[in-house]
Enzyme design. Sequence first.
Site, mmCIF file in Angstrom:
data_model
loop_
_atom_site.group_PDB
_atom_site.id
_atom_site.type_symbol
_atom_site.label_atom_id
_atom_site.label_comp_id
_atom_site.label_asym_id
_atom_site.label_seq_id
_atom_site.Cartn_x
_atom_site.Cartn_y
_atom_site.Cartn_z
ATOM 1 C CG LEU A 38 -13.180 -14.965 -9.291
ATOM 2 C CD1 LEU A 38 -13.466 -15.480 -7.621
ATOM 3 C CD2 LEU A 38 -12.673 -13.778 -9.458
ATOM 4 C CG ASP A 86 -21.859 -31.900 -13.609
ATOM 5 O OD1 ASP A 86 -21.702 -31.289 -12.529
ATOM 6 O OD2 ASP A 86 -23.132 -32.083 -13.683
ATOM 7 C CB SER A 168 -15.128 -17.080 0.506
ATOM 8 O OG SER A 168 -15.550 -16.526 0.671
ATOM 9 C CE1 TYR A 206 -19.197 -20.101 -1.779
ATOM 10 C CE2 TYR A 206 -19.198 -18.232 -0.083
ATOM 11 C CZ TYR A 206 -18.611 -18.987 -1.329
ATOM 12 O OH TYR A 206 -17.792 -17.990 -1.637
ATOM 13 C CE LYS A 210 -16.164 -21.517 -1.818
ATOM 14 N NZ LYS A 210 -15.441 -22.423 -2.388
HETATM 15 N N1 LIG Z 1 -17.540 -13.894 -6.539
HETATM 16 C C1 LIG Z 1 -17.105 -13.995 -5.426
HETATM 17 O O1 LIG Z 1 -17.676 -12.155 -4.732
HETATM 18 C C2 LIG Z 1 -16.674 -15.102 -4.866
HETATM 19 C C3 LIG Z 1 -15.505 -15.040 -3.360
HETATM 20 C C4 LIG Z 1 -15.108 -15.893 -2.515
HETATM 21 C C5 LIG Z 1 -15.145 -17.153 -3.710
HETATM 22 N N2 LIG Z 1 -15.449 -17.091 -4.137
HETATM 23 C C6 LIG Z 1 -15.127 -18.778 -4.854
HETATM 24 O O2 LIG Z 1 -14.813 -18.559 -6.150
HETATM 25 C C7 LIG Z 1 -15.340 -19.349 -6.737
HETATM 26 C C8 LIG Z 1 -15.842 -18.701 -8.289
HETATM 27 O O3 LIG Z 1 -16.543 -17.635 -8.156
HETATM 28 P P1 LIG Z 1 -16.957 -17.489 -9.248
HETATM 29 O O4 LIG Z 1 -16.666 -15.937 -8.343
HETATM 30 O O5 LIG Z 1 -15.974 -16.737 -10.766
HETATM 31 O O6 LIG Z 1 -18.307 -17.528 -10.024
HETATM 32 P P2 LIG Z 1 -18.845 -18.707 -10.659
HETATM 33 O O7 LIG Z 1 -18.582 -17.131 -12.102
HETATM 34 O O8 LIG Z 1 -20.030 -18.453 -10.790
HETATM 35 O O9 LIG Z 1 -18.161 -19.379 -11.761
HETATM 36 C C9 LIG Z 1 -18.244 -21.050 -10.989
HETATM 37 C C10 LIG Z 1 -17.676 -21.229 -12.073
HETATM 38 O O10 LIG Z 1 -18.012 -22.809 -11.136
HETATM 39 C C11 LIG Z 1 -18.906 -23.899 -12.212
HETATM 40 N N3 LIG Z 1 -19.656 -25.114 -11.257
HETATM 41 C C12 LIG Z 1 -20.832 -24.887 -10.115
HETATM 42 N N4 LIG Z 1 -21.066 -25.783 -9.995
HETATM 43 C C13 LIG Z 1 -20.391 -26.758 -11.009
HETATM 44 C C14 LIG Z 1 -20.315 -28.370 -11.576
HETATM 45 N N5 LIG Z 1 -21.228 -28.996 -10.602
HETATM 46 N N6 LIG Z 1 -19.338 -28.672 -11.882
HETATM 47 C C15 LIG Z 1 -18.322 -28.035 -12.873
HETATM 48 N N7 LIG Z 1 -18.133 -27.013 -12.679
HETATM 49 C C16 LIG Z 1 -18.823 -26.309 -11.785
HETATM 50 C C17 LIG Z 1 -19.352 -22.912 -12.727
HETATM 51 O O11 LIG Z 1 -20.010 -23.275 -14.222
HETATM 52 P P3 LIG Z 1 -21.463 -23.093 -14.334
HETATM 53 O O12 LIG Z 1 -21.537 -22.099 -14.955
HETATM 54 O O13 LIG Z 1 -20.838 -24.310 -15.554
HETATM 55 O O14 LIG Z 1 -22.543 -23.260 -13.352
HETATM 56 C C18 LIG Z 1 -18.618 -21.647 -13.360
HETATM 57 O O15 LIG Z 1 -17.696 -22.291 -14.103
HETATM 58 C C19 LIG Z 1 -16.198 -20.440 -6.116
HETATM 59 O O16 LIG Z 1 -15.875 -21.239 -5.297
HETATM 60 C C20 LIG Z 1 -16.583 -19.293 -4.703
HETATM 61 O O17 LIG Z 1 -16.886 -20.012 -3.596
HETATM 62 C C21 LIG Z 1 -16.106 -15.841 -5.082
#
Ligand SMILES: NC(=O)c1ccc[n+]([C@@H]2O[C@H](COP(=O)([O-])OP(=O)(O)OC[C@H]3O[C@@H](n4cnc5c(N)ncnc54)[C@H](OP(=O)(O)O)[C@@H]3O)[C@@H](O)[C@H]2O)c1
Length: 340
Positions: A38, A86, A168, A206, A210
Amino acid sequence: MKLTRERFLKEQNTPTKPVVKADLSGKTVLVVGANTGLGREAARHLASMNAARVILGCRSLEKGDAAAEDIKKSTGNPNVEVMLVDLLKLSSVVDFANHLKQNVERLDYLLLNAGIAIPTYQASDDGIESNIQVNHISTALVAILLYPLLLDTATKYSVHPRLVVTTSGAHYLANFDSTVLNAPNILEFLGSKDYCESDGVMGARYFVTKVLNVFFIRALNQHAGPQTPVIIDTVNPGFCLTEFSRHSNEEGKKAAIQRGEMPHTAEEGSRTLIYGALGGKDEEMRGAYVEQVWEVREPSDFVIDEQGVKLQERLWNETVERLAQVTPDVESTVKHSLNH
Ligand SMILES: NC(=O)c1ccc[n+]([C@@H]2O[C@H](COP(=O)([O-])OP(=O)(O)OC[C@H]3O[C@@H](n4cnc5c(N)ncnc54)[C@H](OP(=O)(O)O)[C@@H]3O)[C@@H](O)[C@H]2O)c1
């Protein structure tokens, strides 16, 4: 408000509205957690709106650079750069905030999007349970450390910067039982190894992180005061196909789809982040929880009932107390700018 299965399914199956657009010429945007999912798609949208600087806050230079190149190529905007952070290291968050403050003139949009959902107890080098650290503690630290820059930007350029945290719909599933509520320090108790290793705790971790996002954004907005030029909100992008499932099992994702939970693409989900940054009227967005259908919604009853209101302040105090151990800048920002 409660999350019903009917509402969730209806919203997942509602076609996503087109992305909100604005001319971001001259503006600086920062997306933390931007190398994939996202965050990357939100950064791409912002870059395509002519932002003068698009900063990707990432923990891997390699992955960050690849995302920056991809965004530059697809949008034609060359002003995309990477800054390392990080969130699993509090010292890295402090260095990042200092580096940013020294290297940007203004900050118009701050999207705090990084998140994880690790199903087992793992402590960071700072001794904090990893999900709580990334999703709440470090996210709150970036928000507080960069709040003065958002304020300065507002004053200098007569704008209303926005600070958006990705939460979320899972926050509706969080609740604290009396053991948690009666703990002397809730955050410490939630992150303690013994508690995390008791039955069912990490399965719901999780959701807990959230709801901490929702409590934090409401508290930050309240302490910033009703006159703050900075608009602070939190968004739920809905169920989206990203790399997030790396933290769960692929079977769970497939089962959800079979149950009729139609996932959005990462790009569709990112439109809700953009709505948090550019959509709605400023006044209605203050402290708001925004749903994937781009409506300001009531968060869970747990957040807004009488106990939730008290809990919000308690969690704010505990968070500030923990962050003040990391850098004195937290205490001075709270004292000078977050004192309402
Ligand atoms: N996907 C869903 O269905 C969904 C639904 C509701 C809410 N969300 C929320 O949306 C947000 C983004 O999630 P996403 O679905 O896009 O997941 P994603 O594809 O796993 O992306 C997560 C991002 O967070 C970064 N991140 C994780 N740990 C980190 C750290 N220690 N330091 C710096 N960056 C870090 C990751 O970097 P790396 O690649 O280096 O790990 C990646 O860029 C999250 O907060 C999640 O809770 C997601």
